[in-house]
Scaffold this motif. Structure first.
Motif, PDB file in Angstrom:
ATOM      1  N   PHE A 105      10.614   0.744 -28.561  1.00  0.00           N
ATOM      2  CA  PHE A 105      11.934   0.978 -28.237  1.00  0.00           C
ATOM      3  C   PHE A 105      12.591   1.759 -28.957  1.00  0.00           C
ATOM      4  CE2 PHE A 105      12.706  -1.951 -31.693  1.00  0.00           C
ATOM      5  CZ  PHE A 105      13.838  -1.692 -32.303  1.00  0.00           C
ATOM      6  N   THR A 106      13.863   2.350 -28.224  1.00  0.00           N
ATOM      7  CA  THR A 106      14.423   3.723 -28.813  1.00  0.00           C
ATOM      8  C   THR A 106      15.731   3.178 -29.243  1.00  0.00           C
ATOM      9  OG1 THR A 106      13.489   5.078 -27.163  1.00  0.00           O
ATOM     10  CG2 THR A 106      15.287   5.870 -28.270  1.00  0.00           C
ATOM     11  N   ALA A 107      16.096   3.737 -30.574  1.00  0.00           N
ATOM     12  CA  ALA A 107      17.202   3.400 -31.281  1.00  0.00           C
ATOM     13  C   ALA A 107      18.186   4.448 -31.688  1.00  0.00           C
ATOM     14  CB  ALA A 107      17.005   2.321 -32.366  1.00  0.00           C
ATOM     15  N   GLU A 108      19.368   4.499 -31.541  1.00  0.00           N
ATOM     16  CA  GLU A 108      20.136   5.357 -32.256  1.00  0.00           C
ATOM     17  C   GLU A 108      20.688   5.059 -33.774  1.00  0.00           C
ATOM     18  OE1 GLU A 108      24.003   7.421 -30.588  1.00  0.00           O
ATOM     19  OE2 GLU A 108      24.604   5.432 -31.744  1.00  0.00           O
ATOM     20  N   VAL A 109      20.029   5.675 -34.640  1.00  0.00           N
ATOM     21  CA  VAL A 109      19.824   5.458 -36.252  1.00  0.00           C
ATOM     22  C   VAL A 109      20.819   6.310 -36.867  1.00  0.00           C
ATOM     23  CG1 VAL A 109      18.587   5.156 -38.185  1.00  0.00           C
ATOM     24  CG2 VAL A 109      17.638   4.747 -35.963  1.00  0.00           C
ATOM     25  N   SER A 110      21.761   5.713 -37.800  1.00  0.00           N
ATOM     26  CA  SER A 110      22.884   6.426 -38.512  1.00  0.00           C
ATOM     27  C   SER A 110      22.423   6.214 -40.238  1.00  0.00           C
ATOM     28  CB  SER A 110      24.015   5.986 -38.286  1.00  0.00           C
ATOM     29  OG  SER A 110      24.805   6.380 -39.057  1.00  0.00           O
ATOM     30  N   ARG A 133      21.054   1.136 -33.470  1.00  0.00           N
ATOM     31  CA  ARG A 133      21.433   0.441 -32.265  1.00  0.00           C
ATOM     32  C   ARG A 133      20.425   0.692 -31.187  1.00  0.00           C
ATOM     33  NH1 ARG A 133      27.370   2.076 -30.951  1.00  0.00           N
ATOM     34  NH2 ARG A 133      27.796   0.494 -32.531  1.00  0.00           N
ATOM     35  N   ASP A 134      20.184  -0.481 -30.821  1.00  0.00           N
ATOM     36  CA  ASP A 134      19.053  -0.096 -29.340  1.00  0.00           C
ATOM     37  C   ASP A 134      19.635   0.501 -28.147  1.00  0.00           C
ATOM     38  OD1 ASP A 134      16.940  -0.467 -27.376  1.00  0.00           O
ATOM     39  OD2 ASP A 134      16.677  -2.352 -27.747  1.00  0.00           O
ATOM     40  N   VAL A 135      19.201   1.841 -28.007  1.00  0.00           N
ATOM     41  CA  VAL A 135      19.793   2.527 -26.860  1.00  0.00           C
ATOM     42  C   VAL A 135      18.683   2.713 -25.768  1.00  0.00           C
ATOM     43  CG1 VAL A 135      21.252   3.881 -28.421  1.00  0.00           C
ATOM     44  CG2 VAL A 135      18.967   4.746 -28.038  1.00  0.00           C
ATOM     45  N   THR A 136      17.586   1.786 -25.574  1.00  0.00           N
ATOM     46  CA  THR A 136      16.525   1.757 -24.811  1.00  0.00           C
ATOM     47  C   THR A 136      17.106   1.718 -23.077  1.00  0.00           C
ATOM     48  OG1 THR A 136      15.138   0.936 -26.085  1.00  0.00           O
ATOM     49  CG2 THR A 136      14.230   0.905 -23.865  1.00  0.00           C
ATOM     50  N   ALA A 137      17.803   0.664 -23.006  1.00  0.00           N
ATOM     51  CA  ALA A 137      18.525   0.250 -21.754  1.00  0.00           C
ATOM     52  C   ALA A 137      19.553   1.628 -21.217  1.00  0.00           C
ATOM     53  CB  ALA A 137      19.345  -1.068 -21.710  1.00  0.00           C
ATOM     54  N   ALA A 138      20.007   2.145 -22.183  1.00  0.00           N
ATOM     55  CA  ALA A 138      21.312   3.088 -22.079  1.00  0.00           C
ATOM     56  C   ALA A 138      20.344   4.354 -21.612  1.00  0.00           C
ATOM     57  CB  ALA A 138      22.174   3.443 -23.046  1.00  0.00           C
ATOM     58  N   GLN A 139      19.289   4.618 -22.326  1.00  0.00           N
ATOM     59  CA  GLN A 139      18.415   5.899 -21.942  1.00  0.00           C
ATOM     60  C   GLN A 139      17.789   5.542 -20.561  1.00  0.00           C
ATOM     61  OE1 GLN A 139      15.776   6.480 -25.381  1.00  0.00           O
ATOM     62  NE2 GLN A 139      16.978   8.338 -26.064  1.00  0.00           N
ATOM     63  N   GLN A 140      17.508   4.522 -20.241  1.00  0.00           N
ATOM     64  CA  GLN A 140      16.593   4.235 -18.846  1.00  0.00           C
ATOM     65  C   GLN A 140      17.768   4.340 -17.773  1.00  0.00           C
ATOM     66  OE1 GLN A 140      15.189   0.180 -19.344  1.00  0.00           O
ATOM     67  NE2 GLN A 140      13.322   1.004 -20.425  1.00  0.00           N
TER      68      GLN A 140
END
Length: 565
Positions: A105-110, A133-140
């Protein structure tokens, strides 16, 4: 003023508040020290699908696939980013992680640098807080939106109809077909005003077109946010006027307008109108020719019908003449014998007449008189019946008559021809059936039906029979049934037997008019109806239903009575 120092209880309370914030956060949080995870919240455990005990003590690269989407190894890239965070530099990036049992899954990492802690005996230990923060759905969703935009643009550009997207007074986009249809360049039309000025150069027509457009736009809310289609005359870049059907629909805040070229349809309609004018002239000319042809055919048909009647009457004359030969010949022969006997009597009288001779002569005279009387009566009956039938057929006189007498006269008249064809005809009628009608046409109808049966029905019949039955009908009229025991009529011919010129004996004596004449006389002059019932090898029955009083002919139309065909 001296600043007070928090006591142990306050520090404990404050620590509890921070701990609650971290534990209840929706984003995953990791506390990393010397590239080792030393703390995490429940959201981080949920992101990776592992427990807190499994998460603490692991290296962040262990939670990632071997390589990142850019091809760099997760371990090498992760160490570089973590080193920068340990050095106090904030790091923010997208990262591919692994979730146990679900894959990547893709996440936005800080990576947020934290204040180093100086531990007794261990020195200063650098650390940072990683917020995931999981951004998989947002990216899709973003990818789907991009794909949708690409597809929409492709559909918009490749649509087989000219399209334009309008926002306010600006033309946002036009597709390929629009440029092909109108020929204007993008630089020529930046706004709607450019369109009105170039596409409608005539001032009066521009005002008319614009008023119609504004009315359609105003009524869009009442029409489901669609722009009612209307045809306009549009000037193209090459100076050509084209007929265009313009309509559209609201898409968000913009208006999608479609342009359907109707020029070819207009040209086709004009050509069709010219063709219709030419066809109308041709139709009028052909109609006149057809009317002449129909009139000629009508006269020809009347001639054929008259010929058919005369042929039937001629056959009757021949039959009656042949039939009269027998009784008249017998009478002549007996009269000749009587003359010889009379001469012999005179001779005997000169020589002395004896009683026995005279008595023999009287006996021969009596017998001869009886024979002459019987044969002459037979001849007179035949002549009387033929005379009545001939007069009725030639004059079509309306008179009162007894149906049984007409049937009897018909049988006598047809007996010579039927005897020659070896067909037995019987007639049976209820006495006292008085009719006020046309006996001539009725006789002709029956003769045509009988003659049709003689010609067509008995090719392979050993004992041909025709039976005529007449009686009172339920509504006060009469019925006449003509039945034969012949071969019947094939189903494909049954519906055509009353058509003019239809015959299966063409060239063999059949004219195709016999039953047509019977049908016409029955339904028109006699005011009745005629039905036919037949099956192959089971004979045929024609049923006539006639009123006792025939309908009156229209005033001044005596010719129609004499010749209804």
């Amino acid at each position: 003023m001296t600043q007070s120092t928090p006591n142990q209880q306050q520090l404990s309370t404050l620590l509890g508040v921070y701990e609650e914030m971290v534990e209840s956060a929706h984003d995953g949080m990791l506390l990393v020290e010397d590239n080792i995870i030393i703390g995490c919240n429940p959201a981080a455990c949920a992101l990776y699908g592992i427990s807190r005990d499994e998460l603490i003590g692991s290296h962040p690269a262990d939670l990632s696939p071997e390589f990142q989407p850019d091809g760099e190894s997760s371990a090498g890239k992760g160490n570089r980013l973590m080193a920068a965070a340990m050095a106090g530099i904030l790091q923010k990036f997208h990262w591919q992680h692994l979730r146990r049992g679900h894959g990547e899954f893709t996440a936005e990492v800080s990576l947020n640098p934290a204040r180093p802690i100086d531990l007794p005996g261990l020195g200063v230990r650098p650390r940072y807080v990683s917020i995931i923060r999981d951004v998989t759905a947002a990216q899709q969703q973003a990818a789907a939106l991009r794909d949708s935009e690409i597809r929409f643009r492709q559909l918009f550009d490749e649509a087989p109809v000219a399209l334009a997207l309008i926002g306010g007074d600006a033309v946002i986009a036009r597709n390929k077909h629009w440029y092909t249809l109108f020929g204007y360049s993008a630089g020529q039309m930046h706004s709607i005003e450019d369109w009105w000025r170039l596409a409608y150069p005539d001032d009066d027509y521009r005002r008319e077109a614009r008023a119609a457009w504004d009315a359609s736009v105003t009524n869009m809310p009442d029409n489901g946010n669609t722009l009612g289609s209307r045809e306009y005359r549009v000037r193209c870049a090459n100076g050509e006027d084209r007929h265009v059907l313009i309509g559209g629909a609201a898409i968000g805040q913009e208006l999608m307008v479609s342009f359907h070229d109707m020029t070819e349809q207009h040209q086709a309609q004009q050509a069709l109108a010219q063709l219709n004018d030419q066809l109308e002239q041709r139709v009028q000319s052909r109609t006149a020719e057809l009317q002449q042809a129909v009139e000629h055919l009508r006269r020809t048909q009347q001639d054929l019908v008259r010929s058919e009647k005369l042929a039937g009457l001629g056959a009757l004359v021949a039959g009656i003449a042949h039939e009269l030969n027998t009784p008249i010949g017998n009478a002549v022969m007996v009269a000749s014998s009587l003359q010889t006997a009379e001469q012999q009597l005179r001779n005997d009288l000169n020589q002395g007449l004896k009683r026995s001779v005279f008595e023999r002569f009287l006996g021969e005279l009596q017998e001869s008189t009886i024979i002459i009387d019987r044969n002459l009566r037979r001849a007179a009956e035949l002549i009387s019946s033929f005379k009545q039938v001939a007069v009725d057929q030639s004059s079509y006189q309306r008179r009162r008559f007894d149906l049984a007498e007409v049937l009897h006269e018909l049988r006598l008249t047809l007996s010579p021809s039927l005897r020659k064809a070896q067909v037995e005809l019987s007639e049976e009628a209820t006495p006292g059936l008085q009719m006020e009608s046309f006996p001539g046409p009725l006789t002709q109808v029956l003769m045509n039906i009988v003659n049709n049966a003689v010609m067509h029905a008995f090719a392979d019949c050993a004992q041909p029979q025709i039976r005529i039955q007449a009686g009172r009908w339920q509504d006060g009229g009469v019925f006449i049934h003509i039945t034969d025991n012949g071969c019947g009529i094939a189903a494909e011919y049954l519906s055509r037997v009353f058509d003019p010129f239809f015959t299966t004996k063409l060239g063999q004596g059949g004219s195709g008019l016999g039953l047509h004449i019977a049908y016409s006389l029955t339904t028109e002059l006699l005011g009745g109806r005629i039905d036919i019932h037949s099956q192959p090898q089971q004979g045929t029955r024609l049923e006539l239903y006639l009123p006792c009083q025939a309908p009156s002919a229209p005033a001044g139309n005596n010719a129609a009575v004499r010749n209804p065909l």
